[in-house]
Design an enzyme around this catalytic site. Sequence first.
Site, mmCIF file in Angstrom:
data_model
loop_
_atom_site.group_PDB
_atom_site.id
_atom_site.type_symbol
_atom_site.label_atom_id
_atom_site.label_comp_id
_atom_site.label_asym_id
_atom_site.label_seq_id
_atom_site.Cartn_x
_atom_site.Cartn_y
_atom_site.Cartn_z
ATOM 1 N N ASP A 199 35.526 125.135 52.921
ATOM 2 C CA ASP A 199 36.381 123.956 52.947
ATOM 3 C C ASP A 199 37.458 124.112 54.026
ATOM 4 O O ASP A 199 37.983 125.209 54.245
ATOM 5 C CB ASP A 199 37.025 123.784 51.566
ATOM 6 C CG ASP A 199 37.884 122.550 51.458
ATOM 7 O OD1 ASP A 199 37.352 121.451 51.672
ATOM 8 O OD2 ASP A 199 39.083 122.695 51.172
ATOM 9 N N GLU A 210 33.475 123.663 57.436
ATOM 10 C CA GLU A 210 33.844 122.253 57.508
ATOM 11 C C GLU A 210 34.833 122.125 58.666
ATOM 12 O O GLU A 210 36.026 122.350 58.514
ATOM 13 C CB GLU A 210 34.484 121.783 56.199
ATOM 14 C CG GLU A 210 34.800 120.292 56.218
ATOM 15 C CD GLU A 210 35.689 119.854 55.071
ATOM 16 O OE1 GLU A 210 35.577 118.683 54.662
ATOM 17 O OE2 GLU A 210 36.484 120.673 54.569
#
Length: 536
Positions: free
Chosen positions: A264, A293
């Site tokens: 993330d 990400e």
Amino acid sequence: MKRPPAGLLAAAIAAAATLYTGALQAQPAMPYANATDRAAAGVFEARAHDWRNGAVVYQVFVDRYAPPADLQAKRALYPPPKVLHPWDDLPRAGHYVDSAHVWSHEIDFWGGDLKSLQGRLDYVQGLGADVLYLNPIDLAYTNHKYDTQDYKAVSPEYGTRDDVKALAADLHRRGMKLVLDGVFNHMGRSSPLFRQAEADPASPYRDWFYFGPQYPGGARAWAQAQSLPELNLENPAVRAYLWGDPDSVVRGWLRDGIDGWRLDVAFDIGFRFLGELTAAAHAQKPGSLVLGEIANYPQEWFPSVDGVLGFTLRHIILGLAQGRIDTATGGRMIARLVRDAGIEPMLKSWIYLGNHDTERLATVLPDEAERRLAQVLQFTLPGSPNLYYGDELGMTGGADPAMRAPMRWDRVRDDNPALTWTKQLIALHRASRALRVGDFRLAVANRLFAFERRTDRAGESVIVLVNAAAEPVQETVMLTDSKLMDGTRLVDLLGAHAPLRIASSMLDVSLPAHGFLVLRPDLTPQGGYSNYKRVQ
């Protein structure tokens, strides 16, 4: 020019022939290879043996995927102000809960868990998925779990660490892989570590976070969301806990059976620390995946990570489908992206069109022709197609939290055209070595986006032609694959168009608005004869 004596010339020719024959005999598996083939010997085989390349990834938001066996029995796991909803309710935006520093829709639950998910693996496998990717499952307060309280424990609403081990083992028996979501830039404000550090300046965890009056809420938080205090990654103890130590979060879950991490907000972790994390993961489990990400242009993020979530590529694909980016410009953008990033990390990067942070694909592209064009690119460009649960069924959903609605199992029917089409694209991608692990090259066109995916075998080449315009296009395209013979018959792998023929590397193409072709050469001998007899 003076010629050598006939005997010397004959001897030279014979010697050259002997050398050439010897070179061919030295490579019996490549008797008709050219210099390019020999230079690439073993490359495509190695790519094909690496599960991370060109994999079909299926993403699941555990709370919303499969209803539990007994919803009522789980109610005690959702104390107020949390709310447990019936499966057929839809998520709706709520109000801010000051006491918990969260929005009310962040603590609305539907009861899905790891065991109910495992009970649906036949469906996931039947789609043709190679990888199951789960949104965070760590112990956390919210339904999305990006506010970790304990990285080494599973939220009780989802199950236990043993349930993850069982899920991973089941997937491995099916020849599939498991990737978890790692949230290592920040924790949850309700985590015991943060609460202790906040309450006690002498706490050993005080330097795990950033405290000060300059921060809203007293601590530096990701994107100023006070529920998500950021971790001090410059502190060696934090990095050791997350990925450095043998019993760290990253290494421990890999040891328990998972196969990789999707990180993330990886751009916030930075090049140096991502490189440390990736090295630790590979040391623990060689061949594991670390995917970031990263919304930035991806070029310089490798090898800090193995691959990226394709923000830039998604923007280009949707722009082409919607007509915001013209066909020629979109083609040049994609070619530049692949060239700069490199084919190896691109094959490991995930091509997504929708996920838990975006409006669903059928909402972004309500026009079926535009949507199908985007999906064709998703499954034919270099990378690993990443499907968000329910998109294969044509589920709709707008901004957060609407895109996180419960899975519509009532739509899993043979007469669902969205499901049939998605399965066709998955099967096409999986069956083609060129689409999974092949190189990428632009063909020469003006109004069409035309590209080639190729390996070291002529018969595996795939040619993709896309008309992103709102009007028909007729054009002559120049192909640049030297092995494709004059007169070769090209067959549409999607079965919607009559075969075409190559004429001196040229292809005359007529495509309707938002039309596309995925072509492969037909090398079947005609009357016992093939002009591919000495081309591999």
